[in-house]
Write an enzyme that holds these catalytic residues in place. Structure first.
Site, mmCIF file in Angstrom:
data_model
loop_
_atom_site.group_PDB
_atom_site.id
_atom_site.type_symbol
_atom_site.label_atom_id
_atom_site.label_comp_id
_atom_site.label_asym_id
_atom_site.label_seq_id
_atom_site.Cartn_x
_atom_site.Cartn_y
_atom_site.Cartn_z
ATOM 1 C CD GLU A 1 45.705 7.902 42.816
ATOM 2 O OE1 GLU A 1 45.009 8.825 42.366
ATOM 3 O OE2 GLU A 1 46.917 7.783 42.598
ATOM 4 C CB CYS B 1 53.227 4.354 42.725
ATOM 5 S SG CYS B 1 52.494 4.405 44.378
ATOM 6 C CE LYS C 1 55.783 0.969 46.309
ATOM 7 N NZ LYS C 1 54.335 0.786 46.153
ATOM 8 C CB THR D 1 57.850 4.380 47.720
ATOM 9 O OG1 THR D 1 56.545 3.800 47.629
ATOM 10 C CG2 THR D 1 58.755 3.683 46.728
ATOM 11 C CG ASP E 1 57.688 3.858 42.906
ATOM 12 O OD1 ASP E 1 57.988 4.905 43.513
ATOM 13 O OD2 ASP E 1 56.889 3.022 43.356
ATOM 14 C CG ASN F 1 54.959 0.349 41.873
ATOM 15 O OD1 ASN F 1 54.024 -0.439 41.800
ATOM 16 N ND2 ASN F 1 55.053 1.237 42.844
#
Length: 387
Positions: free
Chosen positions: A144, A252, A196, A118, A256, A200
């Site tokens: 995950e 993440c 992306k 990322t 993010d 998220n």
């Protein structure tokens, strides 16, 4: 094809397993124990599909610490190294990607490099300005603990380039997947980076929303489950990401959301700030709920981010633990995956029966049947028994 995958975490290893179903794949990692496990057909991470892959599949996958040997004759080099959020710079630390990219370019300038780590919005544009033109960003959308499954059954494939070589790589992913009818989107690099982070952050928003619903219900003495069932029965809302928790965590979502917020530095907004702030407020609220029980000793049952994971990184329960310690409460931890005797100053107890015995309140982000023995002591907001 000969493919080199750099990084044996969730993203790297699941990609390596996917492509090794049809191609020769070499995984590179700096951790020697991971290399040894992969070469012995053992998964170094907790993922049931990867474990089954190593046990049952016929594949072409090896691992090494020698980047030069792995990348030298590769057609593709996939970079899946970690990019943690740096609080000091208020930005992703992309040094691992940049270092590996520089090395690979020197070793094998003909390889097409695929970045799956990322990255912040504008990163690829910066690489192109430095003369790196043999690189494509392909964001991953993996859960995950189910990363290999999500590669085999992708919701969509996003490729950060509109070109023939991008189409060839996209087809590689489709061919290796079980589900073939996969939407494939070819977009410019900056749009791929944005997809992306916005995806998220939306998921984080849903977690935060239902957590704040739960905070309201707890404060007013209402039934959270009844309210959530009624809200999510609307098909426009749906039932995904609605189970209350102590906050969003893991690899993440925390980093993010903060990175997207940083990208908004000169753009008016309030929602992205609110999502990041809501996660901290939820932890403060949960801590206060526990403190109201006036415990002398609080037991933290598992440090992992969620059920089916072995990852502690940014798990919300760690934030609860720190807040309890700061409030002067004695905190003990039960985490069979953790090898040290203390965790940030808290005693780690490996005997679960002793752990239950010394804990006045047992705090668990997600329910486990082990907790049935001390159900009256347990504090959790897991209503639906899922992640």
């Amino acid at each position: 094809m000969k493919i080199c995958v750099i990084g044996a975490g969730y993203v790297g290893l699941s990609n390596a397993c996917l492509l090794a179903r049809q191609h020769q794949v070499v995984v590179v990692d700096v951790v020697a124990s991971k290399i040894e496990q992969i070469n012995q057909k053992q998964s170094p991470i907790k993922d049931s599909e990867i474990e089954a892959f190593f046990a049952n599949e016929d594949f072409h996958l090896t691992a090494t610490q020698d980047l030069s040997a792995a990348a030298q004759n590769a057609d593709y080099v996939i970079i899946a190294t970690p990019t943690d959020y740096d609080k000091k710079t208020n930005f992703f630390n992309t040094s691992s990607v940049e270092t590996v990219l520089k090395q690979v370019t020197q070793i094998n300038p003909n390889a097409l490099v695929i970045v799956r780590s990322t990255i912040p919005v504008g990163f690829m544009e910066g690489l192109q300005q430095q003369g790196y033109n043999n690189v494509i960003f392909v964001p991953e959308f993996l859960r995950e603990g189910r990363a290999f499954y999500d590669n085999l059954h992708p919701s969509r494939i996003v490729i950060g380039e509109k070109s023939e070589r991008a189409q060839v790589f996209a087809q590689l992913l489709v061919n290796a997947a079980i589900d073939k009818d996969v939407p494939v989107l070819f977009v410019d690099p900056t749009e791929a980076e944005s997809i992306k982070l916005f995806a998220n952050t939306y998921l984080a928003m849903r977690v935060a929303y239902f957590n704040e619903l739960d905070s309201y219900a707890l404060s007013k003495g209402l039934n959270s489950q009844d309210i959530i069932d009624g809200v999510t029965s609307d098909p426009r809302i749906g039932k995904n990401y609605c189970n209350p928790s102590f906050g969003y965590g893991g690899y993440c979502l925390p980093k993010d959301t903060k990175q997207l917020l940083a990208n908004y530095h000169d753009i008016p907004q309030s929602m992205i700030t609110g999502i990041v702030k809501a996660n901290q407020i939820r932890k403060d609220f949960i801590t206060e709920q526990i403190l109201q029980k006036k415990p002398k000793t609080v037991g933290i049952y598992r440090l992992i981010m969620k059920t089916g994971s072995d990852n502690f990184r940014a798990s919300s329960i760690q934030g609860i633990s720190r807040r309890l310690c700061e409030a002067g409460v004695t905190v003990v931890v039960y985490e069979p995956q953790y090898q040290e005797d203390t965790f940030y100053g808290c005693e780690v107890i490996r005997d679960v029966h002793r752990f239950f015995e010394v804990s006045d309140v047992v705090v668990s982000n997600r329910w486990h049947d082990d907790l049935l023995a001390v159900k009256d002591k347990v504090f959790t907001r897991d209503i639906f028994g899922n992640n």
